[in-house]
Design an enzyme around this catalytic site. Structure first.
Site, PDB file in Angstrom:
ATOM      1  N   LYS A 205      32.692  49.760  42.554  1.00  0.00           N
ATOM      2  CA  LYS A 205      33.046  48.234  43.298  1.00  0.00           C
ATOM      3  C   LYS A 205      32.403  49.178  44.799  1.00  0.00           C
ATOM      4  O   LYS A 205      32.887  49.768  45.571  1.00  0.00           O
ATOM      5  CB  LYS A 205      34.447  48.123  44.583  1.00  0.00           C
ATOM      6  CG  LYS A 205      34.625  47.516  45.404  1.00  0.00           C
ATOM      7  CD  LYS A 205      36.330  46.740  45.140  1.00  0.00           C
ATOM      8  CE  LYS A 205      36.829  46.091  45.982  1.00  0.00           C
ATOM      9  NZ  LYS A 205      37.975  45.182  46.923  1.00  0.00           N
ATOM     10  N   LYS A 258      31.381  45.619  40.971  1.00  0.00           N
ATOM     11  CA  LYS A 258      31.753  44.319  42.003  1.00  0.00           C
ATOM     12  C   LYS A 258      30.499  44.647  42.769  1.00  0.00           C
ATOM     13  O   LYS A 258      30.932  45.931  43.467  1.00  0.00           O
ATOM     14  CB  LYS A 258      33.125  44.334  41.880  1.00  0.00           C
ATOM     15  CG  LYS A 258      33.413  43.670  43.799  1.00  0.00           C
ATOM     16  CD  LYS A 258      35.055  43.511  44.167  1.00  0.00           C
ATOM     17  CE  LYS A 258      35.184  42.542  44.816  1.00  0.00           C
ATOM     18  NZ  LYS A 258      36.599  43.096  45.550  1.00  0.00           N
TER      19      LYS A 258
HETATM   20  C1  PBG Z   1      40.554  44.411  47.738  1.00  0.00           C
HETATM   21  C2  PBG Z   1      39.899  43.004  47.762  1.00  0.00           C
HETATM   22  C3  PBG Z   1      38.557  42.699  48.131  1.00  0.00           C
HETATM   23  C4  PBG Z   1      38.091  41.870  47.107  1.00  0.00           C
HETATM   24  C5  PBG Z   1      39.070  41.508  45.736  1.00  0.00           C
HETATM   25  N1  PBG Z   1      40.352  42.773  45.847  1.00  0.00           N
HETATM   26  C6  PBG Z   1      38.221  42.610  49.286  1.00  0.00           C
HETATM   27  C7  PBG Z   1      37.570  44.042  49.729  1.00  0.00           C
HETATM   28  O1  PBG Z   1      37.432  44.817  49.538  1.00  0.00           O
HETATM   29  O2  PBG Z   1      37.012  43.955  50.983  1.00  0.00           O
HETATM   30  C8  PBG Z   1      36.950  40.946  47.285  1.00  0.00           C
HETATM   31  C9  PBG Z   1      36.645  39.828  46.445  1.00  0.00           C
HETATM   32  C10 PBG Z   1      36.436  38.755  46.780  1.00  0.00           C
HETATM   33  O3  PBG Z   1      35.242  38.585  47.822  1.00  0.00           O
HETATM   34  O4  PBG Z   1      35.171  37.919  45.842  1.00  0.00           O
HETATM   35  N2  PBG Z   1      40.591  45.120  48.180  1.00  0.00           N
END
Ligand code: PBG
Length: 346
Positions: A205, A258
């Protein structure tokens, strides 16, 4: 084409197989299917609430009763899974509503489990929606911006995963990017006999600007600092394969990359290295918002551009895609007019 290849296939005339729609359909390498779709939802406190998120037209803040309706629709459309995010009534330093027995996501899980028993329920396991500071873990005593205490935060994350599993989540999905969370969560689940709860780790991520609309939707923007001390640095691709390896070693059942579209090389690298591991890609809020905004302006054909984007995510190697367009896609895939539209991609 390499001269050597031309010599090997002197008669090659690839356009022969592109001549008609039926031919193209027959030789198509990637087939988008409803089976790989995961639909994310945002649950809020209250009753009868359904409010559109301004930067994500078509995505809503919904109270539990509304999410239950949505879940029935999702199941009827043949979408296998829903991913739940929660906005608590109050946030605090430790994000206690993330693991409260009656936390907002736990309430939703129980209600959906009753209404749509066969739906796969995935709970996003993180603290950022629940903490007053907006970080995915607990900031340390020194006020270095964004510094997060790894092991102390793991304790809280595991509590959240256990509460979600006890409320009926089939899969918990840690999205915090702290080190060792998969192992910590696996042991905590097993210790409570929750051996059948699977872990989908947000293994690779990235600290991405494409989460902007989500942070508005989840009210989870960090109040100070940023997430670059725990989420991955966008220029790093090889590191993603290593991150996936660590999470698998710790017991992840499925892994995720992601965002999706700007990171298809990473999706491909992970799939090539671990072909047998179920791989999800998250087509994040910013990717959704870009296509949506262009479509609303009449600049892009929404159906064709979304289907093309999702097909390409699958082509890169994703077995599943988390997408806010899942319901539209399920409808489009079941409509008879689809095949000719798909091939009309310029
Ligand atoms: C929580 C999380 C996030 C997303 C999914 N889980 C945001 C982040 O890490 O700031 C993003 C999902 C999206 O942008 O659709 N940690």
């Amino acid at each position: 084409m390499q001269p050597a290849v031309r010599a090997q296939f002197p008669q090659a005339r690839p356009r022969r197989l592109r001549r008609t729609e039926t031919l193209r359909r027959m030789v198509r390498e990637t087939r988008l299917s409803v089976d790989g779709l995961i639909y994310p939802v945002f649950v809020v406190p209250g009753g009868d609430v359904r409010e559109e998120v301004p930067s994500m037209p078509g995505v809503y803040h919904q109270s539990v009763d509304q999410v239950v309706e949505d879940a029935r629709e999702v199941a009827d459309l043949g979408i296998p899974a829903m991913l739940l995010f929660g906005l608590p009534s109050t946030k605090d330093w430790e994000g206690s509503e993330a693991w409260a027995h009656d936390g907002i996501v736990q309430q939703a899980l129980r209600a959906i489990r009753r209404a749509a028993p066969s739906l796969v329920l995935i709970a996003d396991t993180c603290l950022c929606e629940y903490t007053s500071h907006g970080h995915c873990g607990i900031p340390g005593p020194d006020d270095q911006p964004g510094f997060i205490e790894n092991d102390r935060s793991l304790e809280l994350l595991t509590r959240a995963a256990v509460a979600q599993a006890e409320a009926g989540a089939d899969i918990v999905a840690p999205s915090d990017m702290l080190d060792g969370r998969v192992q910590a969560i696996r042991s905590a689940l097993d210790a409570r006999g929750l051996v059948d709860t699977a872990i989908l780790s947000y293994a690779a991520k990235y600290a991405s600007a494409f989460y902007g609309p989500f942070r508005e939707a989840a009210e989870s923007a960090p109040q100070f600092g940023d997430r670059r001390g725990y989420q991955m640095d966008p220029p790093n691709g090889r590191e993603a394969v290593r991150e996936v390896g660590y999470d698998l070693a710790e017991g992840a059942d499925m892994v995720m990359v992601k965002p999706a579209l700007p990171y298809l090389d990473v999706v491909h690298a992970v799939k090539s290295t671990y072909p047998d591991v179920p791989l999800a890609a998250y087509n994040v809020s910013g990717e959704y918002a870009m296509l949506k905004a262009a479509a609303l302006n009449g600049w892009l054909d929404e159906r064709r551009s979304v289907l093309e984007a999702l097909t390409c995510i699958a082509r890169a190697g994703a077995d599943m895609t988390i997408t806010y367009s899942a319901k539209d896609v399920a409808r489009w895939l079941s409509s008879a007019a689809l095949s000719s539209e798909l091939t009309a991609v310029g």
